[in-house]
Design a protein around this motif. Structure first.
Motif, short mmCIF file in Angstrom:
data_model
loop_
_atom_site.label_atom_id
_atom_site.label_comp_id
_atom_site.label_asym_id
_atom_site.label_seq_id
_atom_site.Cartn_x
_atom_site.Cartn_y
_atom_site.Cartn_z
N VAL A 110 -40.77 -48.77 -31.96
CA VAL A 110 -39.45 -48.05 -31.95
C VAL A 110 -38.68 -48.60 -33.46
CG1 VAL A 110 -36.97 -48.23 -30.97
CG2 VAL A 110 -39.09 -47.75 -29.44
N GLN A 111 -38.12 -47.75 -34.08
CA GLN A 111 -37.55 -48.15 -35.45
C GLN A 111 -36.02 -48.17 -35.19
OE1 GLN A 111 -39.28 -45.77 -38.34
NE2 GLN A 111 -41.54 -45.96 -37.43
N ASN A 113 -33.27 -46.68 -36.47
CA ASN A 113 -32.82 -45.70 -36.29
C ASN A 113 -33.13 -44.74 -35.18
OD1 ASN A 113 -30.74 -46.30 -38.46
ND2 ASN A 113 -32.24 -45.53 -39.96
N ASP A 114 -33.82 -45.13 -34.42
CA ASP A 114 -34.37 -44.31 -33.38
C ASP A 114 -33.23 -44.23 -32.26
OD1 ASP A 114 -36.73 -44.04 -34.45
OD2 ASP A 114 -38.00 -45.21 -33.21
N ARG A 120 -31.93 -36.36 -31.25
CA ARG A 120 -32.49 -37.45 -32.22
C ARG A 120 -33.87 -37.79 -31.59
NH1 ARG A 120 -28.20 -40.56 -33.81
NH2 ARG A 120 -29.97 -41.67 -34.83
N ARG A 121 -34.64 -38.47 -32.50
CA ARG A 121 -36.08 -38.71 -32.34
C ARG A 121 -36.37 -40.20 -32.05
NH1 ARG A 121 -38.35 -38.03 -38.48
NH2 ARG A 121 -37.45 -39.95 -39.33
N ILE A 122 -37.41 -40.56 -31.42
CA ILE A 122 -37.93 -41.81 -31.23
C ILE A 122 -39.21 -41.97 -31.53
CG2 ILE A 122 -38.21 -41.60 -28.71
CD1 ILE A 122 -36.76 -44.55 -28.41
N HIS A 123 -39.85 -43.18 -31.71
CA HIS A 123 -41.21 -43.48 -32.01
C HIS A 123 -41.67 -44.39 -31.01
CE1 HIS A 123 -39.85 -42.92 -36.11
NE2 HIS A 123 -40.98 -42.55 -36.50
N LEU A 137 -44.28 -39.32 -32.72
CA LEU A 137 -42.71 -39.18 -32.73
C LEU A 137 -42.24 -38.06 -31.67
CD1 LEU A 137 -40.34 -39.53 -34.36
CD2 LEU A 137 -40.90 -37.55 -35.65
N TRP A 146 -37.93 -34.35 -23.57
CA TRP A 146 -38.58 -34.74 -24.80
C TRP A 146 -39.57 -33.83 -25.30
CZ3 TRP A 146 -36.55 -38.15 -27.70
CH2 TRP A 146 -35.94 -39.53 -27.11
#
Length: 248
Positions: A110-111, A113-114, A120-123, A137, A146
């Protein structure tokens, strides 16, 4: 983080959090007028919070909920937020996709700005011992689900059935061995319902009951109900049964 907003005052940021059911805290940058709403707070997850110059952190419990007006009476679900309307009315709209939760998922990548909010997006990656297929991603769609092609696979099977449904387990070769069985609710976007009062709910008896029904058998059937699974762990909340098992 649930989401972030630009050109918000700190009061706007707090009100956004108070109207979003899942929100527990905010981060606010005064110079940039930048707001972040979070689904955890410092008390629960102290390791996630880093003090940076210019940022203000505030817990939702520090603010008076009456500033939300009609939304003070909100009964929005865990992944919804309240939008006030005229004449002391309100409506509920989707706010997020919930924390990604699937077999083998890991949040190690997770980064900064996730986020889990709509659009929005998340790693996300796979935990050690799982085979990864697809992209890491995930994108939160407008319907609160999702969008992803990530698959994390191993020999552990995972099944979920909603309350009042029938769950069937089977092994093509060998017999069932139950690893975990949870009856209750730990996520808002699984078996979605407007009747969700808590996501911290699990029966203390469900695993033993499921094991007694299914262990060492090639197949089995479980009625997902309070009666069959040892009582109601959270009255007023629509529940589900999640079972992890292997074939031996």
């Amino acid at each position: 983080m649930i989401s972030s907003y630009i050109n918000y005052s700190i009061l706007d940021c707090v009100e956004e959090c108070l109207r979003t059911t899942r929100c527990r805290s905010i981060n606010y940058h005064q110079g940039a007028h930048f707001c972040q709403t979070n689904f955890e707070n410092w008390t629960n997850e102290p390791d996630l919070y880093i003090k940076n110059s210019g940022w203000i952190y505030s817990d939702i419990d520090n603010w008076d909920r009456e500033i939300t007006g009609a939304c003070l009476q909100s009964d929005c679900a865990i992944n919804e937020k309240c939008i006030p309307k005229p004449f002391n009315q309100f409506t509920c709209i989707l706010s997020d996709c919930g924390v990604p939760h699937d077999e083998g998922y890991s949040m190690e990548n997770v980064q900064e700005n996730d986020a889990i909010g709509i659009s929005r997006r998340i790693h996300v990656t796979c935990t050690a011992g799982y085979n990864k297929e697809g992209s890491e991603l995930l994108v939160c769609r407008s319907d609160g689900v999702w969008k992803t092609n990530l698959k994390c696979t191993n020999n552990l099977f995972n099944k979920t059935a909603c309350e009042d449904e029938e769950m069937k387990l089977d092994c093509a070769a060998g017999n069932i061995s139950i690893v975990e069985a949870i009856y209750g609710r730990t996520e808002g976007n699984v078996c979605y319902s407007t009747k969700i009062k808590t996501t911290e709910c699990r029966s203390t008896q469900s695993e033993a009951i499921v094991k007694s029904i299914c262990d060492a058998k090639p197949d089995c059937s479980i009625t997902v109900s309070n009666t069959a699974l040892g009582g109601d762990p959270c009255p007023g909340t629509h529940k589900y049964l999640n079972v992890k098992f292997t074939c031996l």
